[in-house]
Scaffold this motif. Structure first.
Motif, PDB file in Angstrom:
ATOM      1  N   GLY A  85      -4.229   2.894  -0.918  1.00  0.00           N
ATOM      2  CA  GLY A  85      -2.963   3.452  -1.379  1.00  0.00           C
ATOM      3  C   GLY A  85      -3.174   4.565  -2.397  1.00  0.00           C
ATOM      4  O   GLY A  85      -2.539   5.626  -2.309  1.00  0.00           O
ATOM      5  N   THR A 144      -0.698  -7.298  -3.761  1.00  0.00           N
ATOM      6  CA  THR A 144      -1.351  -6.782  -2.557  1.00  0.00           C
ATOM      7  C   THR A 144      -2.858  -6.951  -2.678  1.00  0.00           C
ATOM      8  O   THR A 144      -3.374  -7.296  -3.744  1.00  0.00           O
ATOM      9  CB  THR A 144      -0.996  -5.294  -2.344  1.00  0.00           C
ATOM     10  OG1 THR A 144      -1.508  -4.856  -1.091  1.00  0.00           O
ATOM     11  CG2 THR A 144      -1.566  -4.422  -3.450  1.00  0.00           C
ATOM     12  N   MET A 193       0.821  -1.207   0.000  1.00  0.00           N
ATOM     13  CA  MET A 193       0.000   0.000   0.000  1.00  0.00           C
ATOM     14  C   MET A 193       0.860   1.265   0.000  1.00  0.00           C
ATOM     15  O   MET A 193       0.560   2.248  -0.663  1.00  0.00           O
ATOM     16  CB  MET A 193      -0.936   0.014   1.215  1.00  0.00           C
ATOM     17  CG  MET A 193      -1.883   1.210   1.241  1.00  0.00           C
ATOM     18  SD  MET A 193      -3.058   1.185   2.612  1.00  0.00           S
ATOM     19  CE  MET A 193      -2.009   1.662   3.970  1.00  0.00           C
ATOM     20  N   GLN A 194       1.963   1.223   0.765  1.00  0.00           N
ATOM     21  CA  GLN A 194       2.853   2.376   0.848  1.00  0.00           C
ATOM     22  C   GLN A 194       3.465   2.715  -0.508  1.00  0.00           C
ATOM     23  O   GLN A 194       3.556   3.886  -0.891  1.00  0.00           O
ATOM     24  CB  GLN A 194       3.961   2.113   1.865  1.00  0.00           C
ATOM     25  CG  GLN A 194       4.894   3.304   2.079  1.00  0.00           C
ATOM     26  CD  GLN A 194       5.964   3.031   3.115  1.00  0.00           C
ATOM     27  OE1 GLN A 194       5.977   1.974   3.742  1.00  0.00           O
ATOM     28  NE2 GLN A 194       6.859   3.968   3.295  1.00  0.00           N
ATOM     29  N   ALA A 195       3.871   1.671  -1.255  1.00  0.00           N
ATOM     30  CA  ALA A 195       4.465   1.889  -2.575  1.00  0.00           C
ATOM     31  C   ALA A 195       3.455   2.500  -3.538  1.00  0.00           C
ATOM     32  O   ALA A 195       3.789   3.395  -4.330  1.00  0.00           O
ATOM     33  CB  ALA A 195       4.993   0.565  -3.130  1.00  0.00           C
ATOM     34  N   GLN A 238      -6.149  -2.558  -0.156  1.00  0.00           N
ATOM     35  CA  GLN A 238      -4.918  -1.792   0.008  1.00  0.00           C
ATOM     36  C   GLN A 238      -4.608  -0.970  -1.241  1.00  0.00           C
ATOM     37  O   GLN A 238      -4.018   0.111  -1.139  1.00  0.00           O
ATOM     38  CB  GLN A 238      -3.755  -2.728   0.335  1.00  0.00           C
ATOM     39  CG  GLN A 238      -3.806  -3.290   1.752  1.00  0.00           C
ATOM     40  CD  GLN A 238      -2.568  -4.081   2.100  1.00  0.00           C
ATOM     41  OE1 GLN A 238      -1.998  -4.760   1.253  1.00  0.00           O
ATOM     42  NE2 GLN A 238      -2.148  -4.010   3.349  1.00  0.00           N
ATOM     43  N   LEU A 263      -4.742   7.620  -0.523  1.00  0.00           N
ATOM     44  CA  LEU A 263      -3.796   8.330   0.338  1.00  0.00           C
ATOM     45  C   LEU A 263      -2.757   9.095  -0.479  1.00  0.00           C
ATOM     46  O   LEU A 263      -2.303  10.168  -0.063  1.00  0.00           O
ATOM     47  CB  LEU A 263      -3.108   7.354   1.287  1.00  0.00           C
ATOM     48  CG  LEU A 263      -3.987   6.787   2.403  1.00  0.00           C
ATOM     49  CD1 LEU A 263      -3.226   5.726   3.201  1.00  0.00           C
ATOM     50  CD2 LEU A 263      -4.459   7.908   3.333  1.00  0.00           C
ATOM     51  N   GLY A 264      -2.369   8.560  -1.636  1.00  0.00           N
ATOM     52  CA  GLY A 264      -1.418   9.257  -2.496  1.00  0.00           C
ATOM     53  C   GLY A 264      -1.960  10.595  -2.964  1.00  0.00           C
ATOM     54  O   GLY A 264      -1.265  11.617  -2.914  1.00  0.00           O
ATOM     55  N   CYS A 270       0.843   4.301  -2.696  1.00  0.00           N
ATOM     56  CA  CYS A 270       0.609   5.665  -2.215  1.00  0.00           C
ATOM     57  C   CYS A 270       1.698   6.617  -2.713  1.00  0.00           C
ATOM     58  O   CYS A 270       1.404   7.684  -3.271  1.00  0.00           O
ATOM     59  CB  CYS A 270       0.551   5.674  -0.694  1.00  0.00           C
ATOM     60  SG  CYS A 270       0.496   7.313   0.053  1.00  0.00           S
ATOM     61  N   LEU A 271       2.959   6.222  -2.543  1.00  0.00           N
ATOM     62  CA  LEU A 271       4.072   7.073  -2.956  1.00  0.00           C
ATOM     63  C   LEU A 271       4.125   7.236  -4.467  1.00  0.00           C
ATOM     64  O   LEU A 271       4.446   8.320  -4.981  1.00  0.00           O
ATOM     65  CB  LEU A 271       5.393   6.484  -2.451  1.00  0.00           C
ATOM     66  CG  LEU A 271       5.612   6.549  -0.938  1.00  0.00           C
ATOM     67  CD1 LEU A 271       6.905   5.837  -0.552  1.00  0.00           C
ATOM     68  CD2 LEU A 271       5.644   7.997  -0.455  1.00  0.00           C
ATOM     69  N   ASN A 272       3.788   6.191  -5.193  1.00  0.00           N
ATOM     70  CA  ASN A 272       3.793   6.267  -6.659  1.00  0.00           C
ATOM     71  C   ASN A 272       2.738   7.252  -7.154  1.00  0.00           C
ATOM     72  O   ASN A 272       3.000   8.060  -8.063  1.00  0.00           O
ATOM     73  CB  ASN A 272       3.533   4.878  -7.246  1.00  0.00           C
ATOM     74  CG  ASN A 272       3.597   4.882  -8.756  1.00  0.00           C
ATOM     75  OD1 ASN A 272       4.643   5.105  -9.355  1.00  0.00           O
ATOM     76  ND2 ASN A 272       2.454   4.641  -9.396  1.00  0.00           N
TER      77      ASN A 272
END
Length: 229
Positions: free
Chosen positions: A102, A94, A1-3, A98, A105-106, A5-7
């Motif tokens: 993600g 994932t 999920m973090q990846a 998520q 949130l991004g 979001c950052l992408n």
């Protein structure tokens, strides 16, 4: 999920459209704050702009153009991945919920950075950070982003979500304001379905828009879990 979001966050900052929007928000926020700050006190009082009058530029952009700007930048959060066949790869890495969180949130972090920067520019003029106005704007955008993500799931083609998003962004604010200030029971009930109403209540009521966003996101996740990719 973090990846994910950052992408999504970095993708927005690399977009030319995003840079134009950011420049417009910053310019309008700073210039309007400057004009209000140097306007005669009697004029500001007569206009009844409130204690956060220097943030009126940012507020107008968020509430009048917020849906339209979000549509222009993020109308294809989900259906873009589906059409490019990258979604099938993501679901092997994932869970579906998520992916939704993600993506959301991004985009949300992108707008958080934009709003913080805008209110810092306003602070340069007003000499104080307008926390209440900033919280109201961000709570409203939290709900607006969730609605756009839902549209990106409902409409399978980016062109369709773009068209619907623009039409929605043009009519939804007008209908919302009509419902809020109308005495006609046939239309006034609609105000409870719009984030504009909870923002208009002020104070801690603006936080209801966060609950509003959570409900919309739950619906988006449920719909996406049933969608064939």
């Amino acid at each position: 999920m973090q990846a994910i979001c950052l992408n999504e966050f970095k993708r927005l900052f690399k977009s030319i459209k995003s840079m134009i929007v950011i420049a417009m928000i910053f310019f309008v926020s700073f210039k309007v704050a400057e004009v209000i700050e140097h306007a005669p006190a009697d004029m500001v009082r007569e206009l009844d702009l409130g204690v956060d009058s220097t943030a009126i530029g940012t507020t107008l952009i968020v509430f009048m153009l917020g849906f339209l700007i979000i549509t222009g930048l993020s109308h294809d959060m989900i259906n873009r991945e589906v059409n490019e066949r990258t979604m099938r790869f993501l679901v092997t890495k994932t869970s579906r919920h998520q992916i939704i969180l993600g993506k959301y949130l991004g985009v949300w972090l992108f707008w958080l950075v934009c709003m913080l920067a805008s209110y810092i520019l306003v602070m340069i003029v007003s000499k104080t950070f307008l926390w209440q106005s900033a919280a109201d704007s961000m709570a409203f955008l939290t709900a607006a982003i969730a609605l756009n993500l839902l549209f990106s799931i409902i409409f399978p083609k980016p062109a369709m979500s773009m068209f619907f998003g623009i039409v929605f962004a043009l009519f939804f604010p007008a209908v919302s304001l009509w419902a809020i200030y109308s005495d006609n029971i046939m239309i006034s009930w609609f105000k409870y379905l719009t984030p504009y109403y909870y923002s208009s209540l002020g104070n801690y009521f603006v936080l209801i828009n966060i609950v509003y966003a959570a409900v919309v996101l739950a619906g988006a996740i449920a719909l996406f879990n049933r969608r064939d990719l």
